[in-house]
Design a protein around this motif. Structure first.
Motif, PDB file in Angstrom:
ATOM      1  N   GLU A   1      -5.804 -10.466  13.703  1.00 13.74           N
ATOM      2  CA  GLU A   1      -5.471  -9.252  12.932  1.00 13.74           C
ATOM      3  C   GLU A   1      -4.118  -8.707  13.391  1.00 13.74           C
ATOM      4  OE1 GLU A   1      -6.606  -7.304  10.270  1.00 13.74           O
ATOM      5  OE2 GLU A   1      -4.754  -6.259  10.808  1.00 13.74           O
TER       6      GLU A   1
ATOM      7  N   TRP B   1     -14.741   5.534  -2.561  1.00  5.35           N
ATOM      8  CA  TRP B   1     -15.953   5.448  -3.379  1.00  5.35           C
ATOM      9  C   TRP B   1     -16.628   4.100  -3.146  1.00  5.35           C
ATOM     10  CZ3 TRP B   1     -11.837   8.283  -5.356  1.00  5.35           C
ATOM     11  CH2 TRP B   1     -12.148   9.561  -5.849  1.00  5.35           C
TER      12      TRP B   1
ATOM     13  N   ARG C   1      -7.581  -2.110   4.605  1.00  2.40           N
ATOM     14  CA  ARG C   1      -7.438  -1.006   3.646  1.00  2.40           C
ATOM     15  C   ARG C   1      -8.684  -0.117   3.595  1.00  2.40           C
ATOM     16  NH1 ARG C   1      -5.749  -4.634  -1.227  1.00  2.40           N
ATOM     17  NH2 ARG C   1      -6.139  -6.342   0.244  1.00  2.40           N
TER      18      ARG C   1
HETATM   19  C1  LIG Z   1      -5.533   4.181  -1.716  1.00  3.91           C
HETATM   20  C2  LIG Z   1      -6.637   3.196  -1.935  1.00  3.91           C
HETATM   21  C3  LIG Z   1      -7.815   3.610  -2.526  1.00  3.91           C
HETATM   22  C4  LIG Z   1      -8.855   2.700  -2.716  1.00  3.91           C
HETATM   23  N1  LIG Z   1     -10.032   3.158  -3.245  1.00  3.91           N
HETATM   24  C5  LIG Z   1     -11.099   2.331  -3.275  1.00  3.91           C
HETATM   25  C6  LIG Z   1     -12.381   2.843  -3.570  1.00  3.91           C
HETATM   26  O1  LIG Z   1     -12.546   4.038  -3.783  1.00  3.91           O
HETATM   27  N2  LIG Z   1     -13.431   1.975  -3.556  1.00  3.91           N
HETATM   28  C7  LIG Z   1     -13.282   0.644  -3.261  1.00  3.91           C
HETATM   29  O2  LIG Z   1     -14.272  -0.095  -3.227  1.00  3.91           O
HETATM   30  N3  LIG Z   1     -12.050   0.137  -2.980  1.00  3.91           N
HETATM   31  C8  LIG Z   1     -10.975   0.950  -2.968  1.00  3.91           C
HETATM   32  N4  LIG Z   1      -9.759   0.476  -2.564  1.00  3.91           N
HETATM   33  C9  LIG Z   1      -9.596  -0.969  -2.361  1.00  3.91           C
HETATM   34  C10 LIG Z   1     -10.198  -1.475  -1.047  1.00  3.91           C
HETATM   35  O3  LIG Z   1      -9.747  -0.671   0.019  1.00  3.91           O
HETATM   36  C11 LIG Z   1      -9.773  -2.922  -0.859  1.00  3.91           C
HETATM   37  O4  LIG Z   1     -10.106  -3.673  -1.991  1.00  3.91           O
HETATM   38  C12 LIG Z   1     -10.424  -3.605   0.329  1.00  3.91           C
HETATM   39  O5  LIG Z   1     -10.475  -2.772   1.462  1.00  3.91           O
HETATM   40  C13 LIG Z   1      -9.648  -4.876   0.624  1.00  3.91           C
HETATM   41  O6  LIG Z   1     -10.255  -5.616   1.655  1.00  3.91           O
HETATM   42  P1  LIG Z   1      -9.623  -7.037   2.037  1.00  3.91           P
HETATM   43  O7  LIG Z   1     -10.375  -7.554   3.193  1.00  3.91           O
HETATM   44  O8  LIG Z   1      -9.508  -7.884   0.818  1.00  3.91           O
HETATM   45  O9  LIG Z   1      -8.107  -6.728   2.437  1.00  3.91           O
HETATM   46  P2  LIG Z   1      -7.533  -5.829   3.649  1.00  3.91           P
HETATM   47  O10 LIG Z   1      -8.406  -4.654   3.873  1.00  3.91           O
HETATM   48  O11 LIG Z   1      -6.103  -5.589   3.340  1.00  3.91           O
HETATM   49  O12 LIG Z   1      -7.675  -6.797   4.906  1.00  3.91           O
HETATM   50  C14 LIG Z   1      -6.726  -7.790   5.171  1.00  3.91           C
HETATM   51  C15 LIG Z   1      -6.389  -7.682   6.644  1.00  3.91           C
HETATM   52  O13 LIG Z   1      -5.484  -8.745   6.954  1.00  3.91           O
HETATM   53  C16 LIG Z   1      -4.505  -8.253   7.849  1.00  3.91           C
HETATM   54  N5  LIG Z   1      -3.345  -9.151   7.707  1.00  3.91           N
HETATM   55  C17 LIG Z   1      -2.593  -9.350   6.615  1.00  3.91           C
HETATM   56  N6  LIG Z   1      -1.682 -10.317   6.857  1.00  3.91           N
HETATM   57  C18 LIG Z   1      -1.873 -10.716   8.134  1.00  3.91           C
HETATM   58  C19 LIG Z   1      -1.244 -11.675   8.973  1.00  3.91           C
HETATM   59  N7  LIG Z   1      -0.213 -12.429   8.559  1.00  3.91           N
HETATM   60  N8  LIG Z   1      -1.719 -11.861  10.234  1.00  3.91           N
HETATM   61  C20 LIG Z   1      -2.782 -11.137  10.689  1.00  3.91           C
HETATM   62  N9  LIG Z   1      -3.387 -10.187   9.948  1.00  3.91           N
HETATM   63  C21 LIG Z   1      -2.945  -9.988   8.671  1.00  3.91           C
HETATM   64  C22 LIG Z   1      -4.258  -6.834   7.385  1.00  3.91           C
HETATM   65  O14 LIG Z   1      -3.700  -6.037   8.408  1.00  3.91           O
HETATM   66  C23 LIG Z   1      -5.675  -6.388   6.997  1.00  3.91           C
HETATM   67  O15 LIG Z   1      -6.320  -5.773   8.107  1.00  3.91           O
HETATM   68  C24 LIG Z   1      -8.702   1.348  -2.343  1.00  3.91           C
HETATM   69  C25 LIG Z   1      -7.517   0.930  -1.727  1.00  3.91           C
HETATM   70  C26 LIG Z   1      -6.498   1.842  -1.516  1.00  3.91           C
HETATM   71  C27 LIG Z   1      -5.255   1.384  -0.811  1.00  3.91           C
END
Ligand SMILES: Cc1cc2nc3c(=O)[nH]c(=O)nc-3n(C[C@H](O)[C@H](O)[C@H](O)COP(=O)(O)OP(=O)(O)OC[C@H]3O[C@@H](n4cnc5c(N)ncnc54)[C@H](O)[C@@H]3O)c2cc1C
Length: 439
Positions: free
Chosen positions: A56, A82, A64
Protein backbone atom coordinates in the motif's frame (compact mmCIF):
# COMPACT_ATOMS: atom_id res chain seq x y z
CA UNK A 1 -19.73 -13.48 -6.30
CA UNK A 2 -23.07 -14.89 -5.27
CA UNK A 3 -24.02 -14.10 -1.70
CA UNK A 4 -26.90 -16.51 -1.24
CA UNK A 5 -28.06 -15.55 2.22
CA UNK A 6 -27.18 -12.84 4.69
CA UNK A 7 -25.64 -15.41 6.99
CA UNK A 8 -23.48 -16.88 4.24
CA UNK A 9 -22.47 -13.38 3.17
CA UNK A 10 -21.27 -12.60 6.65
CA UNK A 11 -19.52 -15.91 7.02
CA UNK A 12 -17.83 -15.39 3.66
CA UNK A 13 -16.55 -12.00 4.62
CA UNK A 14 -15.24 -12.73 8.08
CA UNK A 15 -14.66 -16.45 7.68
CA UNK A 16 -10.99 -16.54 8.54
CA UNK A 17 -9.16 -14.19 10.79
CA UNK A 18 -5.88 -13.02 9.34
CA UNK A 19 -3.10 -12.15 11.72
CA UNK A 20 -0.35 -9.61 11.29
CA UNK A 21 2.32 -12.12 10.39
CA UNK A 22 5.72 -11.76 8.80
CA UNK A 23 5.18 -11.33 5.04
CA UNK A 24 6.08 -14.50 3.14
CA UNK A 25 9.27 -14.22 1.06
CA UNK A 26 7.65 -15.50 -2.13
CA UNK A 27 3.87 -15.36 -1.73
CA UNK A 28 1.33 -16.85 -4.07
CA UNK A 29 -0.20 -13.46 -4.70
CA UNK A 30 1.00 -9.87 -4.32
CA UNK A 31 -1.82 -7.34 -4.02
CA UNK A 32 -1.31 -3.70 -4.96
CA UNK A 33 -3.54 -1.55 -2.76
CA UNK A 34 -5.23 -1.96 0.63
CA UNK A 35 -8.59 -0.39 -0.26
CA UNK A 36 -11.87 -2.27 -0.18
CA UNK A 37 -10.91 -4.47 -3.17
CA UNK A 38 -7.39 -5.29 -1.94
CA UNK A 39 -8.47 -6.09 1.62
CA UNK A 40 -11.27 -8.35 0.42
CA UNK A 41 -8.96 -10.10 -2.02
CA UNK A 42 -6.42 -10.69 0.75
CA UNK A 43 -8.97 -12.07 3.18
CA UNK A 44 -10.52 -14.36 0.57
CA UNK A 45 -7.11 -15.68 -0.49
CA UNK A 46 -6.28 -16.42 3.14
CA UNK A 47 -9.56 -18.31 3.48
CA UNK A 48 -8.53 -20.35 0.44
CA UNK A 49 -5.14 -21.12 1.97
CA UNK A 50 -3.07 -18.84 -0.26
CA UNK A 51 -0.21 -16.66 0.94
CA UNK A 52 -0.31 -12.96 0.11
CA UNK A 53 1.58 -9.72 0.44
CA UNK A 54 -0.40 -6.46 0.32
CA UNK A 55 1.56 -3.39 -0.75
CA UNK A 56 0.00 0.00 0.00
CA UNK A 57 1.37 3.38 -1.05
CA UNK A 58 -0.34 5.33 1.73
CA UNK A 59 0.36 5.33 5.45
CA UNK A 60 -3.07 3.82 6.14
CA UNK A 61 -5.45 1.18 4.81
CA UNK A 62 -8.91 1.83 3.28
CA UNK A 63 -8.05 3.86 0.16
CA UNK A 64 -11.08 5.88 -0.84
CA UNK A 65 -12.95 4.54 2.20
CA UNK A 66 -11.51 6.96 4.74
CA UNK A 67 -13.05 8.31 7.95
CA UNK A 68 -11.05 10.91 9.81
CA UNK A 69 -11.72 12.80 13.04
CA UNK A 70 -8.77 15.22 12.93
CA UNK A 71 -10.55 18.04 11.07
CA UNK A 72 -13.74 18.44 13.13
CA UNK A 73 -13.18 16.24 16.18
CA UNK A 74 -16.06 14.03 14.95
CA UNK A 75 -16.03 11.29 12.30
CA UNK A 76 -16.16 12.58 8.75
CA UNK A 77 -16.06 10.34 5.67
CA UNK A 78 -13.81 11.96 3.10
CA UNK A 79 -14.65 9.19 0.62
CA UNK A 80 -17.60 6.78 0.60
CA UNK A 81 -20.40 7.45 3.08
CA UNK A 82 -23.58 5.71 1.88
CA UNK A 83 -23.58 1.94 2.21
CA UNK A 84 -25.64 1.03 -0.84
CA UNK A 85 -27.74 -2.08 -1.38
CA UNK A 86 -27.82 -2.76 2.34
CA UNK A 87 -29.98 -5.88 1.92
CA UNK A 88 -27.21 -7.59 -0.07
CA UNK A 89 -24.07 -5.64 0.74
CA UNK A 90 -22.04 -7.78 3.16
CA UNK A 91 -20.57 -4.68 4.84
CA UNK A 92 -24.08 -3.99 6.21
CA UNK A 93 -24.10 -7.26 8.13
CA UNK A 94 -20.67 -6.54 9.54
CA UNK A 95 -21.70 -3.04 10.58
CA UNK A 96 -24.64 -4.48 12.54
CA UNK A 97 -22.56 -7.27 14.02
CA UNK A 98 -19.89 -4.81 15.17
CA UNK A 99 -22.36 -2.35 16.69
CA UNK A 100 -21.97 0.55 14.26
CA UNK A 101 -24.73 3.21 14.42
CA UNK A 102 -26.80 3.06 11.24
CA UNK A 103 -29.49 5.24 9.68
CA UNK A 104 -31.39 4.44 6.50
CA UNK A 105 -31.06 7.40 4.19
CA UNK A 106 -32.34 7.23 0.63
CA UNK A 107 -31.66 10.23 -1.57
CA UNK A 108 -35.07 11.60 -2.51
CA UNK A 109 -34.33 15.30 -1.99
CA UNK A 110 -36.11 16.93 0.92
CA UNK A 111 -35.61 20.34 -0.62
CA UNK A 112 -35.05 21.67 -4.14
CA UNK A 113 -34.01 25.26 -4.83
CA UNK A 114 -34.28 26.60 -8.37
CA UNK A 115 -32.09 29.66 -8.54
CA UNK A 116 -33.01 31.91 -5.63
CA UNK A 117 -36.26 30.23 -4.57
CA UNK A 118 -37.68 26.92 -3.42
CA UNK A 119 -39.32 24.79 -6.10
CA UNK A 120 -43.12 24.80 -6.07
CA UNK A 121 -45.12 21.61 -5.49
CA UNK A 122 -45.90 21.49 -9.22
CA UNK A 123 -42.18 21.71 -10.02
CA UNK A 124 -41.39 18.95 -7.51
CA UNK A 125 -43.98 16.72 -9.20
CA UNK A 126 -42.48 17.49 -12.60
CA UNK A 127 -39.04 16.65 -11.23
CA UNK A 128 -40.29 13.20 -10.18
CA UNK A 129 -41.91 12.64 -13.59
CA UNK A 130 -38.80 13.75 -15.49
CA UNK A 131 -36.63 11.50 -13.36
CA UNK A 132 -38.82 8.50 -14.14
CA UNK A 133 -38.76 9.36 -17.84
CA UNK A 134 -34.99 9.74 -17.93
CA UNK A 135 -34.55 6.47 -16.06
CA UNK A 136 -36.90 4.62 -18.42
CA UNK A 137 -35.22 5.88 -21.56
CA UNK A 138 -31.64 5.38 -20.27
CA UNK A 139 -32.49 1.84 -19.18
CA UNK A 140 -34.23 1.00 -22.46
CA UNK A 141 -31.46 2.44 -24.65
CA UNK A 142 -28.81 0.82 -22.49
CA UNK A 143 -30.46 -2.58 -22.83
CA UNK A 144 -30.66 -2.05 -26.60
CA UNK A 145 -26.90 -1.55 -26.55
CA UNK A 146 -27.19 2.11 -27.57
CA UNK A 147 -24.22 3.40 -25.67
CA UNK A 148 -24.84 7.13 -26.03
CA UNK A 149 -24.61 10.06 -23.69
CA UNK A 150 -27.42 10.69 -21.21
CA UNK A 151 -27.71 14.20 -22.57
CA UNK A 152 -29.10 12.90 -25.85
CA UNK A 153 -32.11 11.42 -24.02
CA UNK A 154 -33.01 14.32 -21.76
CA UNK A 155 -35.17 17.03 -23.27
CA UNK A 156 -34.04 20.11 -21.37
CA UNK A 157 -36.65 22.76 -21.08
CA UNK A 158 -35.75 24.54 -17.87
CA UNK A 159 -34.30 24.38 -14.38
CA UNK A 160 -36.38 21.37 -13.31
CA UNK A 161 -34.96 19.21 -16.12
CA UNK A 162 -31.51 20.63 -15.37
CA UNK A 163 -31.92 19.56 -11.74
CA UNK A 164 -32.71 16.02 -12.90
CA UNK A 165 -29.60 16.07 -15.09
CA UNK A 166 -27.51 17.21 -12.12
CA UNK A 167 -28.83 14.52 -9.82
CA UNK A 168 -28.28 11.66 -12.28
CA UNK A 169 -25.04 13.05 -13.68
CA UNK A 170 -22.55 14.80 -11.38
CA UNK A 171 -24.12 13.94 -8.00
CA UNK A 172 -24.64 10.23 -8.68
CA UNK A 173 -22.11 9.33 -11.33
CA UNK A 174 -19.46 12.02 -10.81
CA UNK A 175 -19.68 13.12 -14.46
CA UNK A 176 -21.98 15.54 -16.25
CA UNK A 177 -24.88 13.86 -18.00
CA UNK A 178 -23.34 14.47 -21.42
CA UNK A 179 -20.38 12.30 -20.37
CA UNK A 180 -22.46 9.51 -18.85
CA UNK A 181 -22.95 6.55 -21.15
CA UNK A 182 -26.20 4.62 -21.11
CA UNK A 183 -24.24 1.40 -20.57
CA UNK A 184 -22.51 2.91 -17.54
CA UNK A 185 -25.88 4.03 -16.24
CA UNK A 186 -27.11 0.43 -16.39
CA UNK A 187 -23.93 -0.89 -14.73
CA UNK A 188 -24.21 1.54 -11.86
CA UNK A 189 -27.91 0.81 -11.45
CA UNK A 190 -30.40 3.34 -10.15
CA UNK A 191 -31.75 0.86 -7.65
CA UNK A 192 -29.08 1.16 -4.96
CA UNK A 193 -31.46 1.32 -1.99
CA UNK A 194 -31.67 0.75 0.87
CA UNK A 195 -28.79 3.08 1.66
CA UNK A 196 -27.32 3.29 5.13
CA UNK A 197 -25.30 6.11 6.65
CA UNK A 198 -22.87 5.15 9.41
CA UNK A 199 -22.25 7.50 12.32
CA UNK A 200 -18.76 6.15 13.02
CA UNK A 201 -18.02 6.26 9.26
CA UNK A 202 -17.95 3.87 6.30
CA UNK A 203 -14.17 4.28 6.24
CA UNK A 204 -14.03 3.20 9.89
CA UNK A 205 -16.02 0.09 8.99
CA UNK A 206 -13.64 -0.83 6.16
CA UNK A 207 -10.65 -0.16 8.42
CA UNK A 208 -12.16 -2.47 11.04
CA UNK A 209 -12.67 -5.14 8.37
CA UNK A 210 -9.04 -4.85 7.30
CA UNK A 211 -7.35 -4.32 10.63
CA UNK A 212 -5.90 -7.85 10.86
CA UNK A 213 -4.77 -8.08 7.25
CA UNK A 214 -0.98 -7.89 6.98
CA UNK A 215 -0.22 -4.82 4.87
CA UNK A 216 3.09 -3.17 4.02
CA UNK A 217 2.27 0.54 4.29
CA UNK A 218 4.25 3.37 2.64
CA UNK A 219 5.16 0.96 -0.13
CA UNK A 220 4.21 2.31 -3.54
CA UNK A 221 4.65 -0.16 -6.38
CA UNK A 222 6.59 1.60 -9.12
CA UNK A 223 6.89 -1.27 -11.62
CA UNK A 224 5.27 -4.61 -12.37
CA UNK A 225 7.55 -6.89 -14.37
CA UNK A 226 5.82 -9.94 -15.73
CA UNK A 227 7.89 -11.30 -18.63
CA UNK A 228 9.08 -14.33 -16.64
CA UNK A 229 7.11 -17.18 -15.06
CA UNK A 230 6.28 -15.06 -12.01
CA UNK A 231 5.70 -11.37 -11.36
CA UNK A 232 8.21 -8.97 -9.81
CA UNK A 233 6.95 -5.78 -8.15
CA UNK A 234 9.46 -3.01 -7.63
CA UNK A 235 8.99 -0.72 -4.62
CA UNK A 236 11.31 1.72 -2.83
CA UNK A 237 11.53 -0.94 -0.10
CA UNK A 238 12.70 -3.68 -2.44
CA UNK A 239 11.29 -6.12 -4.98
CA UNK A 240 8.49 -8.56 -4.17
CA UNK A 241 8.15 -11.69 -6.25
CA UNK A 242 4.92 -13.67 -6.43
CA UNK A 243 3.19 -16.18 -8.67
CA UNK A 244 0.53 -13.62 -9.62
CA UNK A 245 -0.52 -10.12 -8.68
CA UNK A 246 -3.73 -8.12 -8.33
CA UNK A 247 -3.68 -4.46 -9.30
CA UNK A 248 -6.41 -2.50 -7.47
CA UNK A 249 -5.17 1.00 -8.34
CA UNK A 250 -7.84 3.36 -9.71
CA UNK A 251 -8.03 3.92 -13.46
CA UNK A 252 -6.76 7.43 -12.71
CA UNK A 253 -3.55 6.02 -11.23
CA UNK A 254 -3.19 3.54 -14.10
CA UNK A 255 -3.82 6.18 -16.78
CA UNK A 256 -1.21 8.44 -15.16
CA UNK A 257 1.25 5.52 -15.53
CA UNK A 258 2.30 5.63 -11.91
CA UNK A 259 3.03 1.94 -12.32
CA UNK A 260 5.38 0.95 -15.13
CA UNK A 261 4.42 -2.37 -16.68
CA UNK A 262 7.16 -4.42 -18.29
CA UNK A 263 6.28 -5.50 -20.91
CA UNK A 264 4.01 -2.54 -21.60
CA UNK A 265 0.32 -3.43 -21.18
CA UNK A 266 -1.37 -4.61 -24.39
CA UNK A 267 -3.32 -2.05 -26.45
CA UNK A 268 -6.70 -3.54 -25.49
CA UNK A 269 -5.95 -3.02 -21.80
CA UNK A 270 -4.67 0.51 -22.28
CA UNK A 271 -7.77 1.34 -24.35
CA UNK A 272 -9.95 0.04 -21.52
CA UNK A 273 -8.13 2.19 -18.94
CA UNK A 274 -8.47 5.26 -21.19
CA UNK A 275 -12.15 4.50 -21.89
CA UNK A 276 -13.10 4.38 -18.19
CA UNK A 277 -11.60 7.56 -16.73
CA UNK A 278 -12.16 8.94 -13.26
CA UNK A 279 -15.10 11.17 -12.52
CA UNK A 280 -15.07 13.58 -9.62
CA UNK A 281 -17.33 14.09 -6.64
CA UNK A 282 -16.00 16.53 -4.05
CA UNK A 283 -17.30 17.20 -0.57
CA UNK A 284 -17.32 20.55 1.21
CA UNK A 285 -18.13 19.82 4.86
CA UNK A 286 -19.07 22.91 6.88
CA UNK A 287 -19.08 22.79 10.66
CA UNK A 288 -21.54 24.98 12.57
CA UNK A 289 -21.84 25.86 16.23
CA UNK A 290 -24.76 23.47 16.60
CA UNK A 291 -27.06 21.21 14.60
CA UNK A 292 -30.73 21.89 13.95
CA UNK A 293 -30.22 25.27 12.25
CA UNK A 294 -32.11 26.93 9.34
CA UNK A 295 -35.31 25.01 10.10
CA UNK A 296 -33.74 21.83 8.78
CA UNK A 297 -34.19 18.33 10.14
CA UNK A 298 -31.28 15.98 10.69
CA UNK A 299 -30.40 14.16 7.42
CA UNK A 300 -32.42 16.53 5.16
CA UNK A 301 -30.90 16.58 1.70
CA UNK A 302 -31.13 19.62 -0.51
CA UNK A 303 -30.19 20.51 -4.06
CA UNK A 304 -29.66 24.04 -5.27
CA UNK A 305 -29.91 24.29 -9.04
CA UNK A 306 -28.96 27.36 -10.93
CA UNK A 307 -28.23 28.14 -14.57
CA UNK A 308 -25.11 26.39 -15.85
CA UNK A 309 -23.51 23.43 -14.11
CA UNK A 310 -22.44 24.91 -10.80
CA UNK A 311 -24.97 23.11 -8.62
CA UNK A 312 -24.55 22.02 -5.05
CA UNK A 313 -26.15 19.31 -2.91
CA UNK A 314 -26.19 19.40 0.91
CA UNK A 315 -26.65 16.65 3.47
CA UNK A 316 -27.80 18.37 6.66
CA UNK A 317 -26.73 17.52 10.19
CA UNK A 318 -26.31 13.72 9.86
CA UNK A 319 -26.77 12.00 13.24
CA UNK A 320 -27.45 15.41 14.79
CA UNK A 321 -23.80 16.34 14.23
CA UNK A 322 -23.17 20.05 13.57
CA UNK A 323 -22.16 19.45 9.95
CA UNK A 324 -23.70 20.42 6.62
CA UNK A 325 -21.88 18.46 3.92
CA UNK A 326 -21.87 20.13 0.50
CA UNK A 327 -21.26 18.06 -2.65
CA UNK A 328 -20.25 19.19 -6.12
CA UNK A 329 -19.61 16.83 -9.01
CA UNK A 330 -18.52 16.48 -12.63
CA UNK A 331 -16.77 19.30 -14.52
CA UNK A 332 -17.50 21.85 -11.84
CA UNK A 333 -15.87 19.68 -9.15
CA UNK A 334 -12.62 19.57 -11.19
CA UNK A 335 -12.81 23.35 -11.59
CA UNK A 336 -13.36 23.97 -7.88
CA UNK A 337 -10.58 21.51 -6.98
CA UNK A 338 -8.17 23.57 -9.07
CA UNK A 339 -9.36 26.73 -7.28
CA UNK A 340 -8.66 25.18 -3.86
CA UNK A 341 -10.13 24.77 -0.39
CA UNK A 342 -10.76 28.42 0.51
CA UNK A 343 -12.74 29.00 -2.72
CA UNK A 344 -14.73 25.82 -2.21
CA UNK A 345 -15.71 26.71 1.36
CA UNK A 346 -16.66 30.21 0.30
CA UNK A 347 -18.71 28.79 -2.57
CA UNK A 348 -20.70 26.46 -0.30
CA UNK A 349 -21.27 29.13 2.35
CA UNK A 350 -22.46 31.62 -0.25
CA UNK A 351 -25.08 29.12 -1.36
CA UNK A 352 -26.27 28.62 2.20
CA UNK A 353 -26.53 32.39 2.68
CA UNK A 354 -28.66 32.62 -0.47
CA UNK A 355 -30.86 29.80 0.74
CA UNK A 356 -31.17 30.70 4.44
CA UNK A 357 -30.02 34.29 4.79
CA UNK A 358 -27.13 35.84 6.69
CA UNK A 359 -27.74 33.55 9.68
CA UNK A 360 -25.91 30.82 7.76
CA UNK A 361 -22.64 32.73 8.00
CA UNK A 362 -23.08 33.68 11.66
CA UNK A 363 -23.18 30.12 12.95
CA UNK A 364 -20.35 28.83 10.74
CA UNK A 365 -17.16 27.75 12.49
CA UNK A 366 -14.96 25.70 10.14
CA UNK A 367 -14.90 24.14 6.67
CA UNK A 368 -12.90 21.67 4.65
CA UNK A 369 -12.72 20.28 1.11
CA UNK A 370 -11.92 16.78 -0.10
CA UNK A 371 -9.15 16.81 -2.65
CA UNK A 372 -9.46 13.47 -4.43
CA UNK A 373 -8.64 15.18 -7.73
CA UNK A 374 -5.08 15.85 -6.59
CA UNK A 375 -4.69 12.76 -4.40
CA UNK A 376 -1.81 10.94 -6.15
CA UNK A 377 -3.17 7.47 -5.28
CA UNK A 378 -6.72 8.09 -6.50
CA UNK A 379 -6.67 11.01 -9.01
CA UNK A 380 -10.45 11.29 -8.95
CA UNK A 381 -13.43 9.88 -7.07
CA UNK A 382 -14.62 6.88 -9.09
CA UNK A 383 -14.53 5.69 -12.70
CA UNK A 384 -17.20 6.01 -15.40
CA UNK A 385 -16.95 4.79 -19.01
CA UNK A 386 -17.34 7.61 -21.52
CA UNK A 387 -20.20 7.24 -24.02
CA UNK A 388 -19.31 4.46 -26.47
CA UNK A 389 -16.90 2.79 -24.04
CA UNK A 390 -19.31 0.89 -21.83
CA UNK A 391 -18.07 -2.40 -23.32
CA UNK A 392 -14.54 -1.67 -22.07
CA UNK A 393 -15.33 -2.80 -18.53
CA UNK A 394 -14.96 -6.42 -19.54
CA UNK A 395 -11.46 -5.68 -20.91
CA UNK A 396 -10.58 -3.72 -17.77
CA UNK A 397 -11.33 -6.85 -15.71
CA UNK A 398 -9.47 -9.24 -18.03
CA UNK A 399 -6.19 -10.78 -16.84
CA UNK A 400 -2.93 -10.04 -18.67
CA UNK A 401 -0.52 -12.89 -19.41
CA UNK A 402 -2.36 -15.18 -16.99
CA UNK A 403 -0.75 -13.55 -13.94
CA UNK A 404 -1.55 -9.83 -13.78
CA UNK A 405 -5.11 -9.47 -12.46
CA UNK A 406 -7.17 -6.30 -12.08
CA UNK A 407 -9.78 -5.56 -9.41
CA UNK A 408 -11.50 -2.57 -7.81
CA UNK A 409 -14.64 -0.48 -8.10
CA UNK A 410 -14.18 0.03 -11.86
CA UNK A 411 -13.95 -3.74 -12.40
CA UNK A 412 -16.86 -4.66 -10.13
CA UNK A 413 -19.22 -7.36 -11.36
CA UNK A 414 -22.13 -5.43 -9.79
CA UNK A 415 -22.53 -2.07 -8.04
CA UNK A 416 -19.68 -0.48 -9.98
CA UNK A 417 -18.26 2.75 -8.53
CA UNK A 418 -19.07 1.68 -4.98
CA UNK A 419 -17.20 0.40 -1.97
CA UNK A 420 -19.40 -2.71 -1.86
CA UNK A 421 -18.71 -3.33 -5.57
CA UNK A 422 -14.97 -3.05 -4.95
CA UNK A 423 -15.30 -5.70 -2.21
CA UNK A 424 -17.10 -8.08 -4.59
CA UNK A 425 -14.47 -7.48 -7.24
CA UNK A 426 -11.64 -8.25 -4.80
CA UNK A 427 -13.24 -11.48 -3.66
CA UNK A 428 -14.12 -12.69 -7.16
CA UNK A 429 -10.62 -11.97 -8.38
CA UNK A 430 -9.16 -13.88 -5.43
CA UNK A 431 -11.29 -16.89 -6.33
CA UNK A 432 -10.26 -16.71 -10.00
CA UNK A 433 -6.55 -16.65 -9.05
CA UNK A 434 -6.97 -19.52 -6.62
CA UNK A 435 -8.53 -21.60 -9.37
CA UNK A 436 -5.89 -20.61 -11.92
CA UNK A 437 -2.95 -21.37 -9.60
CA UNK A 438 -4.23 -24.89 -8.99
CA UNK A 439 -2.91 -27.15 -6.26
C1 LIG B 1 -15.92 11.64 -2.48
C2 LIG B 1 -16.31 10.21 -2.68
C3 LIG B 1 -17.57 9.79 -2.31
C4 LIG B 1 -17.93 8.45 -2.48
N1 LIG B 1 -19.17 8.06 -2.04
C5 LIG B 1 -19.47 6.74 -2.04
C6 LIG B 1 -20.62 6.28 -1.36
O1 LIG B 1 -21.35 7.06 -0.76
N2 LIG B 1 -20.86 4.94 -1.36
C7 LIG B 1 -20.02 4.04 -1.97
O2 LIG B 1 -20.27 2.83 -1.91
N3 LIG B 1 -18.91 4.47 -2.63
C8 LIG B 1 -18.62 5.78 -2.66
N4 LIG B 1 -17.44 6.21 -3.21
C9 LIG B 1 -16.62 5.25 -3.95
C10 LIG B 1 -15.82 4.30 -3.06
O3 LIG B 1 -15.13 5.04 -2.08
C11 LIG B 1 -14.86 3.52 -3.94
O4 LIG B 1 -15.56 2.91 -4.99
C12 LIG B 1 -14.11 2.43 -3.21
O5 LIG B 1 -13.67 2.84 -1.94
C13 LIG B 1 -12.94 2.00 -4.08
O6 LIG B 1 -12.25 0.91 -3.51
P1 LIG B 1 -11.05 0.26 -4.33
O7 LIG B 1 -10.44 -0.78 -3.48
O8 LIG B 1 -11.51 -0.11 -5.70
O9 LIG B 1 -10.02 1.46 -4.58
P2 LIG B 1 -9.19 2.33 -3.51
O10 LIG B 1 -10.00 2.56 -2.29
O11 LIG B 1 -8.69 3.52 -4.24
O12 LIG B 1 -7.98 1.37 -3.12
C14 LIG B 1 -6.85 1.26 -3.93
C15 LIG B 1 -5.65 1.37 -3.02
O13 LIG B 1 -4.48 1.17 -3.82
C16 LIG B 1 -3.48 2.07 -3.38
N5 LIG B 1 -2.55 2.23 -4.51
C17 LIG B 1 -2.82 2.74 -5.72
N6 LIG B 1 -1.74 2.63 -6.52
C18 LIG B 1 -0.77 2.04 -5.78
C19 LIG B 1 0.57 1.66 -6.03
N7 LIG B 1 1.17 1.88 -7.21
N8 LIG B 1 1.28 1.03 -5.05
C20 LIG B 1 0.70 0.77 -3.84
N9 LIG B 1 -0.56 1.15 -3.53
C21 LIG B 1 -1.30 1.77 -4.50
C22 LIG B 1 -4.24 3.32 -3.01
O14 LIG B 1 -3.51 4.14 -2.11
C23 LIG B 1 -5.51 2.74 -2.37
O15 LIG B 1 -5.34 2.59 -0.97
C24 LIG B 1 -17.03 7.53 -3.05
C25 LIG B 1 -15.75 7.95 -3.41
C26 LIG B 1 -15.38 9.27 -3.22
C27 LIG B 1 -13.98 9.69 -3.56
Amino acid sequence: MAFTTRRSALAALVGSVCTRAQAPAHPDVAIIGAGSAGLNAARRLHELGRSTVVLEARDRIGGRAFTETATFGIPFDRGCAWLHKADDNPYAQLAREWGFTLFEHNNHLDGLWLGGRRATDAERSRQTEEEAKLDAVMTKRGKQGKDRSGESWLKRRGLVEDAVATFHGPMSSAVDLDELSTTAYLDIGTDVEPNLLIKEGYGALVARYGRDVPVQLNTPVRAVRYSGQDVALDTPNGTVRARACIVTSSTGVLAAEKIRFDPILPDWKRDAIAGIPMGLLAKIPLQFQSSGLFGLNDFDDLLRKQRGKRDIYFLSFPFHLPLMVGFVGGDFAWELSAAGEAEAIDYALTHLRHMFGAEAGKHFSKGSFTQWAGDPWALGAYATPTPGNGHQREALRRTVAGRVYFAGEACAPRWTQTCGGAALSGRETAEAIHKALGA
